[in-house]
Motif scaffolding. Structure first.
Motif, PDB file in Angstrom:
ATOM      1  N   THR A   1       1.931  -0.360 -10.988  1.00  0.00           N
ATOM      2  CA  THR A   1       3.365  -0.580 -11.133  1.00  0.00           C
ATOM      3  C   THR A   1       4.160  -0.180  -9.888  1.00  0.00           C
ATOM      4  O   THR A   1       5.310  -0.570  -9.744  1.00  0.00           O
ATOM      5  CB  THR A   1       3.913   0.218 -12.343  1.00  0.00           C
ATOM      6  OG1 THR A   1       3.746   1.626 -12.105  1.00  0.00           O
ATOM      7  CG2 THR A   1       3.175  -0.168 -13.619  1.00  0.00           C
ATOM      8  N   VAL A   2       3.555   0.617  -8.988  1.00  0.00           N
ATOM      9  CA  VAL A   2       4.285   1.078  -7.808  1.00  0.00           C
ATOM     10  C   VAL A   2       3.735   0.517  -6.500  1.00  0.00           C
ATOM     11  O   VAL A   2       4.346   0.694  -5.447  1.00  0.00           O
ATOM     12  CB  VAL A   2       4.303   2.627  -7.732  1.00  0.00           C
ATOM     13  CG1 VAL A   2       5.008   3.217  -8.930  1.00  0.00           C
ATOM     14  CG2 VAL A   2       2.891   3.191  -7.590  1.00  0.00           C
ATOM     15  N   SER A   3       2.587  -0.131  -6.529  1.00  0.00           N
ATOM     16  CA  SER A   3       2.026  -0.715  -5.310  1.00  0.00           C
ATOM     17  C   SER A   3       1.284  -1.998  -5.661  1.00  0.00           C
ATOM     18  O   SER A   3       1.070  -2.312  -6.834  1.00  0.00           O
ATOM     19  CB  SER A   3       1.080   0.274  -4.610  1.00  0.00           C
ATOM     20  OG  SER A   3      -0.142   0.381  -5.311  1.00  0.00           O
ATOM     21  N   GLY A   4       0.867  -2.708  -4.640  1.00  0.00           N
ATOM     22  CA  GLY A   4       0.183  -3.984  -4.855  1.00  0.00           C
ATOM     23  C   GLY A   4      -1.301  -3.917  -4.609  1.00  0.00           C
ATOM     24  O   GLY A   4      -1.924  -4.956  -4.344  1.00  0.00           O
ATOM     25  N   ILE A   5      -1.895  -2.727  -4.690  1.00  0.00           N
ATOM     26  CA  ILE A   5      -3.315  -2.600  -4.400  1.00  0.00           C
ATOM     27  C   ILE A   5      -4.168  -3.443  -5.346  1.00  0.00           C
ATOM     28  O   ILE A   5      -5.180  -4.015  -4.958  1.00  0.00           O
ATOM     29  CB  ILE A   5      -3.746  -1.102  -4.447  1.00  0.00           C
ATOM     30  CG1 ILE A   5      -5.234  -0.955  -4.181  1.00  0.00           C
ATOM     31  CG2 ILE A   5      -3.368  -0.468  -5.761  1.00  0.00           C
ATOM     32  CD1 ILE A   5      -5.668  -1.428  -2.832  1.00  0.00           C
TER      33      ILE A   5
ATOM     34  N   MET B   1       0.805  -1.215   0.000  1.00  0.00           N
ATOM     35  CA  MET B   1       0.000   0.000   0.000  1.00  0.00           C
ATOM     36  C   MET B   1       0.846   1.276   0.000  1.00  0.00           C
ATOM     37  O   MET B   1       0.350   2.350  -0.294  1.00  0.00           O
ATOM     38  CB  MET B   1      -0.903   0.011   1.245  1.00  0.00           C
ATOM     39  CG  MET B   1      -1.787  -1.212   1.368  1.00  0.00           C
ATOM     40  SD  MET B   1      -2.922  -1.393  -0.011  1.00  0.00           S
ATOM     41  CE  MET B   1      -4.004  -0.018   0.278  1.00  0.00           C
ATOM     42  N   THR B   2       2.102   1.128   0.389  1.00  0.00           N
ATOM     43  CA  THR B   2       2.979   2.293   0.488  1.00  0.00           C
ATOM     44  C   THR B   2       4.080   2.183  -0.557  1.00  0.00           C
ATOM     45  O   THR B   2       4.725   1.139  -0.665  1.00  0.00           O
ATOM     46  CB  THR B   2       3.620   2.372   1.881  1.00  0.00           C
ATOM     47  OG1 THR B   2       2.579   2.377   2.859  1.00  0.00           O
ATOM     48  CG2 THR B   2       4.459   3.623   2.031  1.00  0.00           C
ATOM     49  N   ALA B   3       4.296   3.230  -1.289  1.00  0.00           N
ATOM     50  CA  ALA B   3       5.357   3.213  -2.297  1.00  0.00           C
ATOM     51  C   ALA B   3       6.720   3.146  -1.619  1.00  0.00           C
ATOM     52  O   ALA B   3       6.880   3.509  -0.447  1.00  0.00           O
ATOM     53  CB  ALA B   3       5.273   4.457  -3.168  1.00  0.00           C
ATOM     54  N   HIS B   4       7.715   2.663  -2.361  1.00  0.00           N
ATOM     55  CA  HIS B   4       9.066   2.591  -1.815  1.00  0.00           C
ATOM     56  C   HIS B   4       9.586   3.979  -1.445  1.00  0.00           C
ATOM     57  O   HIS B   4      10.305   4.137  -0.461  1.00  0.00           O
ATOM     58  CB  HIS B   4      10.008   1.945  -2.830  1.00  0.00           C
ATOM     59  CG  HIS B   4       9.610   0.559  -3.190  1.00  0.00           C
ATOM     60  ND1 HIS B   4      10.082  -0.087  -4.318  1.00  0.00           N
ATOM     61  CD2 HIS B   4       8.792  -0.332  -2.583  1.00  0.00           C
ATOM     62  CE1 HIS B   4       9.573  -1.298  -4.393  1.00  0.00           C
ATOM     63  NE2 HIS B   4       8.783  -1.469  -3.353  1.00  0.00           N
ATOM     64  N   ALA B   5       9.198   4.976  -2.218  1.00  0.00           N
ATOM     65  CA  ALA B   5       9.636   6.348  -1.948  1.00  0.00           C
ATOM     66  C   ALA B   5       8.625   7.311  -2.549  1.00  0.00           C
ATOM     67  O   ALA B   5       7.886   6.972  -3.479  1.00  0.00           O
ATOM     68  CB  ALA B   5      11.026   6.601  -2.530  1.00  0.00           C
ATOM     69  N   THR B   6       8.586   8.526  -2.007  1.00  0.00           N
ATOM     70  CA  THR B   6       7.675   9.553  -2.521  1.00  0.00           C
ATOM     71  C   THR B   6       8.417  10.876  -2.679  1.00  0.00           C
ATOM     72  O   THR B   6       9.362  11.171  -1.936  1.00  0.00           O
ATOM     73  CB  THR B   6       6.476   9.774  -1.571  1.00  0.00           C
ATOM     74  OG1 THR B   6       6.951  10.165  -0.284  1.00  0.00           O
ATOM     75  CG2 THR B   6       5.646   8.515  -1.443  1.00  0.00           C
ATOM     76  N   ILE B   7       7.972  11.642  -3.662  1.00  0.00           N
ATOM     77  CA  ILE B   7       8.500  12.991  -3.907  1.00  0.00           C
ATOM     78  C   ILE B   7       7.315  13.937  -3.923  1.00  0.00           C
ATOM     79  O   ILE B   7       6.357  13.738  -4.681  1.00  0.00           O
ATOM     80  CB  ILE B   7       9.252  13.060  -5.252  1.00  0.00           C
ATOM     81  CG1 ILE B   7      10.401  12.049  -5.278  1.00  0.00           C
ATOM     82  CG2 ILE B   7       9.762  14.474  -5.499  1.00  0.00           C
ATOM     83  CD1 ILE B   7      11.067  11.934  -6.646  1.00  0.00           C
TER      84      ILE B   7
ATOM     85  N   LEU C   1       7.360   6.249  -6.128  1.00  0.00           N
ATOM     86  CA  LEU C   1       8.366   5.493  -6.881  1.00  0.00           C
ATOM     87  C   LEU C   1       8.424   4.039  -6.421  1.00  0.00           C
ATOM     88  O   LEU C   1       8.223   3.735  -5.236  1.00  0.00           O
ATOM     89  CB  LEU C   1       9.757   6.117  -6.696  1.00  0.00           C
ATOM     90  CG  LEU C   1       9.944   7.597  -7.024  1.00  0.00           C
ATOM     91  CD1 LEU C   1      11.399   7.984  -6.781  1.00  0.00           C
ATOM     92  CD2 LEU C   1       9.536   7.897  -8.446  1.00  0.00           C
ATOM     93  N   ALA C   2       8.692   3.155  -7.354  1.00  0.00           N
ATOM     94  CA  ALA C   2       9.060   1.774  -7.057  1.00  0.00           C
ATOM     95  C   ALA C   2      10.509   1.596  -7.497  1.00  0.00           C
ATOM     96  O   ALA C   2      10.856   1.902  -8.642  1.00  0.00           O
ATOM     97  CB  ALA C   2       8.159   0.789  -7.802  1.00  0.00           C
TER      98      ALA C   2
END
Length: 415
Positions: free
Chosen positions: A125-129, A62-68, A227-228
């Motif tokens: 592509t960035v989370s598993g929702i 549910m949470t991306a590896h990183a955020t900007i 980001l993933a």
């Protein structure tokens, strides 16, 4: 020959069927104590490892590896940021998002929630929702359709299902002649997801990013970019690289910073549990001391006879060390086997008892997850078994030394 003789006598003492059956009972209890302590420690460490693994996996779903994010919470050039991020070879994917708060209302039920506007195609592509959808599909979040995807706990709170319409109410109001009126929009529930973490299942809802821009009046702006990355443990460095390459002042974060307290608490809990349960193994191992002391008292005449026929003190020492070691090794092996059998089958065992008694061992709103996971790490098993064996061996030294110091004349004086 001497070593074989000492091993044989020590083994005979362990399996002794003499009239003093109490000594044999104490030996069996010592062995059982070590086995239970080792088994419990293996199971507990496996549960903590499994809890940490599940927490990480579900957080990353549910949470991306990183955020900007933009400093003003209004990133206008999200496409440029995404293009810059994708050029980095350590970034797998990037997707824009909008975060906001809202009140969801259905008939007489209402609940606060976090609304996240996403692009369904890029979000996958960035989370598993998309992989945790229980009803409906994430692709149903089409722009202009005003559909919404709810967590299963949030859906239960509102008593809604797929196809029902919920009213989304925002704190920002609209000025009318009658005063300030809250902005409201009706959304159709198009899907329900379950990630297994109450924090998300109860509080997070998804809508299309275009609908979110209209709802929050962001025009073409977004909150930020998710980001993933190829190496989740280096996410902090990677997201900084992307921002440096983009060349603008941005706020960056990563999954470890957002949820660092979870993982710190797990590591602290794991260390404390290991020390506490290690003391249980120590208590069980030191029961061997009392067992061997009683054996030495019971075998005074045998020790004296062995000494008179030429056995050296070192041989007597080895006999009782052998006896204690056999108890320790047998208890450790039994504990390891039982611990592995229980840890590897813990989830179906827990499910069976939950179904049988109609109870839930883990409340999702207290423990973040509703299942009891287990992950066996053989490094932990090896460490536990080694410590148990060392403690058992140490426990044999004093009684064996007392036996080796026995004077034959004193032992046979009254026989």
């Amino acid at each position: 020959m001497a070593n074989r003789f000492e091993l044989w006598v020590g083994n005979r003492y362990v399996r002794s069927r003499s009239s003093n059956s109490f000594v044999s009972l104490i030996s069996a209890i010592s062995m059982l104590g070590i086995a239970i302590a080792v088994m419990v420690l293996i199971v507990v460490m496996s549960v903590v490892n499994g809890f940490e693994r599940e927490l990480k996996d579900r957080l990353l779903a549910m949470t991306a590896h990183a955020t900007i994010e933009d400093v003003d919470d209004a990133l206008a050039s999200s496409s440029d940021m995404i293009a810059t991020a994708i050029e980095n070879p350590r970034v797998r994917a990037a997707a824009p998002y909008i975060d906001g708060q809202a009140l969801l209302v259905f008939e007489k039920q209402l609940s606060g929630a976090e609304l996240r506007g996403i692009d369904p195609v890029l979000e996958h592509t960035v989370s598993g929702i998309g992989d945790v959808m229980q009803q409906g599909e994430l692709a149903a979040l089409e722009a202009g359709e005003f559909n919404i995807v709810l967590g299963i706990e949030l859906a239960k709170e509102l008593v809604v299902g797929v196809g029902d319409k919920v009213t989304v109410t925002l704190a920002q109001g609209v000025v009318t002649p009658a005063g300030v009126v809250p902005r409201m929009k009706r959304f159709t529930v198009s899907g329900i997801y379950r990630v297994g973490m109450y924090e998300f299942d109860r509080r997070l809802a998804f809508i299309n990013i275009g609908d979110a821009q209209k709802l929050y009046r962001k025009r073409n702006n977004v909150t930020g970019v998710r980001l993933a990355v190829t190496d989740i443990y280096d996410a902090a460095a990677i997201v900084r690289e992307v921002v440096y390459e983009h060349g603008e002042l941005m706020l960056v974060s990563d999954w470890t910073r957002r949820h660092v307290n979870f993982f710190r608490s797990i590591q602290i809990t794991k260390s404390i549990l290991f020390v506490i349960l290690l003391l249980v193994i120590a208590v069980a191992a030191f029961n061997i001391v009392s067992t061997l002391v009683m054996v030495v008292k019971d075998k005074q005449a045998d020790i004296a006879i062995l000494r008179t026929i030429g056995a050296r003190p070192a041989s007597i020492l080895k006999i009782f060390v052998t006896q204690g070691t056999i108890v320790g090794v047998a208890g450790t092996i039994i504990g390891v086997v039982l611990g592995l059998a229980l840890a590897l089958n813990l989830e179906p065992i827990i499910s069976f008892f939950e179904t049988l008694f109609g109870i839930k061992f883990l409340a999702a709103d207290v423990y973040f997850i509703s299942d009891l996971p287990s992950e066996v790490k053989f490094s932990d098993v090896w460490r536990i078994a080694s410590i148990a064996l060392v403690l058992a061996l140490v426990s044999t030294l004093y009684p064996a030394w007392v036996a080796a110091k026995t004077a034959p004349a004193e032992a046979l004086r009254y026989d």
